[in-house]
Design an enzyme around this catalytic site. Structure first.
Site, PDB file in Angstrom:
ATOM      1  N   TYR A 170      21.686  54.326  -4.857  1.00 36.50           N
ATOM      2  CA  TYR A 170      23.039  54.339  -4.302  1.00 36.50           C
ATOM      3  C   TYR A 170      23.683  55.726  -4.328  1.00 36.50           C
ATOM      4  CZ  TYR A 170      24.049  49.381  -3.638  1.00 36.50           C
ATOM      5  OH  TYR A 170      24.082  48.099  -3.176  1.00 36.50           O
TER       6      TYR A 170
ATOM      7  N   ASP B 277      24.743  45.348  -8.202  1.00 39.23           N
ATOM      8  CA  ASP B 277      25.438  44.894  -7.006  1.00 39.23           C
ATOM      9  C   ASP B 277      25.052  43.440  -6.706  1.00 39.23           C
ATOM     10  OD1 ASP B 277      27.010  45.035  -4.803  1.00 39.23           O
ATOM     11  OD2 ASP B 277      25.828  46.510  -3.717  1.00 39.23           O
TER      12      ASP B 277
ATOM     13  N   LYS C  86      13.846  46.688 -13.075  1.00 34.53           N
ATOM     14  CA  LYS C  86      12.566  46.414 -12.397  1.00 34.53           C
ATOM     15  C   LYS C  86      11.549  47.455 -12.852  1.00 34.53           C
ATOM     16  CE  LYS C  86      11.370  44.122  -9.337  1.00 34.53           C
ATOM     17  NZ  LYS C  86      10.533  42.906  -9.393  1.00 34.53           N
TER      18      LYS C  86
END
Ligand code: NAD
Length: 421
Positions: A147, A307, A217
């Protein structure tokens, strides 16, 4: 009068100035309702002793009309000076050279934590059977990750240059369709991780919460998301050795002394009030939010995961119309509380917008400045309304006893409920 931050502590005057950005679209409807409710709650909780002096500052379309600038310096300076403030939603200007006003505000004040508490209110209809089991606070990293805005569009000279660098200098060979690829860069740092995880652990300790879960992740993105996990664990063990117990410690004891000893150590840590720091892969976590949400209280995660997670959790407890949020710099104390939804242009000006997101953000703000009694009055007044089926249309339409009311009326009901306490 201004809030001061000294020695890691906020000093809040009894008459405190709070800067606010009304916001675009429905902002003009939900902000006055929120302020009226907050004023009523503060008056009810503290009488004449405490009050908020609201100071309007401008951003978005209103700022552009008045000053010719979407985000004037005076606005940024007011948030710097007064430490805590609140904002309605802002339109992202099209072609204005600004990616997003929200992002600009976060960057200017280095608001590195996006804080999203998620809880269910009685009376709200949820898509899950036991929404009361969801009670989590999400710490989403706000400044890094994919982001950060470092990306190049397919077909541009920059994308071609970056491709050459990757293939010729870095020996990268696994780009499937090199000529038609756009590229993005995902920076994740140790410092960025540490300040976020530190804030999450401090929050858990301050609120007596049992665990902090690092959601990542790292199984796939080993150095960025995997780094987040390892740096997070290392920070917990280094900075909070007597107040946390990490899953890595649990596993180590298990390897060296057996599973029984590891369970014993974990139970002892829990009984001693230590915060258990654990981790889970993001996709498994999303599943677990539906299956076993009671296992999680504080979440620390990267920007993109955060998010998705915030909106999934919001949906479980009633949707974005009721999800509050704040962007905070936990080091210098600067905090901007905000409605998490957008400007809702489709319903603006119709007196149907739900002010709950902004109202609950104001509750977060009151708690942040230590005015917990006023905060509690608002949450219980809102729950009382929901239980009676009183809500704006977006929520009332799902309630078996739902009686939809307008934005203004909803605010009046909340104020009545506060006064009748
Ligand atoms: P949106 O959140 O404005 O609207 C999505 C849907 O949710 C719409 O159907 C809307 O009517 C509904 N909705 C939103 N808030 C509601 C409320 N309080 N009560 C009842 N219903 C509500 O998202 P969008 O349409 O994608 O974006 C519109 C504008 O808002 C864009 O300019 C976008 O950039 C901006 N935006 C701002 C923020 C922010 O300031 N934090 C966040 C998201 C989007």
């Amino acid at each position: 009068m201004k809030i001061q931050k000294n020695d890691n502590k906020l000093t809040v005057p009894d008459i405190v100035t709070i800067p606010y950005i009304e916001g675009d679209g429905v902002g003009a409807e939900i902000m006055p309702v929120t302020q009226a409710v907050v004023n009523a709650a503060v008056g009810m909780a503290y009488g004449q002793k405490r009050a908020i002096e609201w100071k309007e500052v401008f951003a978005g379309e209103k700022a552009f009309k008045i000053t010719g600038n979407y985000l004037p310096d005076e606005t940024l300076n007011a948030f710097r000076e007064y430490i805590a403030g609140i904002k309605g939603p802002l339109t992202t200007p099209v072609g204005g050279g600004i990616r997003s006003l929200n992002v600009a505000l976060r960057q200017a004040l280095d608001l590195y934590v996006c804080l999203r508490p998620v809880r269910w209110f009685r009376g709200i209809v949820s898509p899950v059977r036991e929404p009361q089991k969801v009670n989590m606070t999400v710490f989403r990293e706000n400044t890094e990750d994919i982001y950060a805005g470092i990306e190049w569009r397919q077909g541009t000279p920059e994308a071609a240059k970056f491709l050459r660098f990757l293939t010729e200098e870095m020996g990268v060979s696994q780009i499937r369709f090199p000529e038609t690829s756009s590229f993005g860069v995902k920076p994740v740092s140790r410092e960025g991780t540490e300040r976020l995880v530190r804030a999450a652990i401090e929050y858990a300790l301050a609120h007596g919460l049992p665990d902090v879960t690092l959601v990542h992740k790292g199984n796939i993105m080993k150095f960025t998301e995997g780094g987040f996990k390892l740096w997070g664990y290392a920070l917990a063990e280094r900075e909070f050795p007597d107040r946390t117990f990490t899953w890595l410690q649990y596993e180590k004891i298990g390897r060296e002394r057996g599973a029984e000893e590891a369970s014993k150590a974990l139970n002892e840590a829990v009984s001693a009030g230590r915060v258990v720091v654990k981790d889970v892969i993001a996709d498994a976590f999303l599943q677990n939010t539906l299956l076993t949400p009671e296992n999680y209280s504080v979440i620390a995660t990267l920007n993109l995961n955060g998010d998705y997670i915030s909106d999934q959790l919001a949906a479980i407890v009633g949707g974005i119309g009721i999800a509050p949020g704040a962007n905070i710099n936990c080091s210098d104390g600067h905090a901007v509380f905000e409605a998490t939804h957008g400007t809702a242009p489709d319903i603006a000006g119709k007196d149907t917008a739900n002010p709950s997101s902004l109202l609950l953000s104001s509750v977060m703000m009151l708690e942040y400045i230590g005015w917990n009694e006023a905060a509690a009055l608002i949450t219980s007044a809102m729950e009382q309304a929901f239980v009676a089926g009183c809500a704006t249309r977006d929520l009332a339409r799902f309630m078996p006893n739902g009686k939809p009311v307008g934005t203004v009326r909803f605010g009046e009901v909340i104020i009545d409920n506060i006064y009748l306490k």
